[in-house]
Design a protein around this motif. Structure first.
Motif: not given
Length: 308
Positions: A94-95, A282-287, A289-294
């Motif tokens: 992540e970092h 998978a959960s982190r990838r979804g999060q 993706k949501a941050v990028v799409e928002k």
């Protein structure tokens, strides 16, 4: 054990060297080369402190052994190490992309304020964290004999390789995306963590701390015995030799927690560990993706309002 020690020291030493290298490179780039000695001072103090932690840890472990509680401490170390290794992999994934920016921003604050003590303390804490983690992981893979891991060829080789990689990385002759690099090494670390977890469960069953619905799900001793002793026993009882040597089994057990006759609980824990890791990824990838799409959706909505 040696391969485990190599992977762990390589990973931990490289992380520490990369951060220290980023700090010193930044100080040189902004014309404050005189501060680099304080950064290296903090790193050196952290190495010395890590050795002290290793000695203290060994002393505590010896005390537990004298009280007859050695096995319980081993089990605790294995479980905690498995969790720490997993957390370390996710943290770096992540970092790693923003590591350089974050470290340079902190150093900029220290330089602006002329905070020499802050530089020493920061580099000290960065390296000490890696050192303490290494000590803890060594205790897990050696069942408490930290000195054996520190004196073996694996630990020394891991540090040397990490030094070479970091040197060529900062010289600009090695182009490696940090995120990809830590993702690859992280896969091996996850395998080690899974092996430690399974070995902890096996030890708990050996001492009767937990039971087993099915003590032996399958028996692969004919193919790959877990230990040279198992190899000899199989030859004695069946008159034929297993396909692979027991030395191979010892290596795989030390590295990945291999068991030729695992219990149902060991199998479920091993599979379950990777399922949990997969779900977390998978959960982190979804999060993300949501941050990028928002922002993209918000931008489209704003454009639509302007058109209306």
């Amino acid at each position: 054990m040696e391969v485990q020690a190599l992977l762990i020291t390589f990973r931990e030493a490289l992380e520490a060297l990369l951060i220290v290298g980023i700090i010193t490179s930044y100080l040189k780039r902004v014309g404050h080369r005189e501060y680099t000695k304080y950064v290296w001072l903090g790193a050196a103090l952290a190495v010395a402190a890590s050795v002290g932690v290793a000695m203290l840890f060994q002393l505590v472990f010896t005390g537990f052994a004298a009280m007859g509680s050695e096995t319980y401490l081993k089990i605790g170390i294995m479980v905690i190490s498995a969790l720490l290794l997993t957390q370390m992999v996710f943290w770096m994934a992540e970092h790693s992309r923003d590591m350089k920016k974050s470290v340079e921003g902190k150093m900029d604050q220290f330089v602006t304020a002329g905070n020499v003590a802050g530089m020493v303390i920061h580099s000290f804490l960065v390296v000490l964290r890696e050192g303490v983690e290494t000590v803890f992981f060594f205790a897990a893979i050696t069942h408490g004999n930290i000195g054996a891991a520190m004196q073996g060829w694996g630990a020394a080789t891991g540090v040397v390789i990490a030094a070479f990689v970091s040197y060529f990385f900062f010289k600009g002759t090695m182009r490696i995306p940090l995120k990809t690099f830590f993702k690859v090494t992280g896969a091996f670390i996850v395998l080690i963590a899974a092996g430690l977890l399974v070995q902890a469960i096996s030890m708990m069953q050996d001492i009767g701390l937990i039971g087993s619905v099915m003590p032996h799900v399958y028996d692969l001793t004919w193919l790959l015995p877990e230990h040279p002793i198992d190899y000899e026993h199989y030859v004695r009882d069946h008159g034929v030799a297993p396909v692979f040597s027991g030395e191979v089994g010892v290596f795989l057990k030390a590295l990945f927690g291999y068991s030729s006759m695992p219990s149902l609980e060991e199998v479920l824990a091993y599979i379950g560990y990777f399922v949990v890791v997969y779900l977390l990824v998978a959960s982190r990838r979804g999060q993300k993706k949501a941050v990028v799409e928002k922002p993209a959706v918000a931008s489209l909505e704003e454009q639509a309002k302007n058109v209306m």
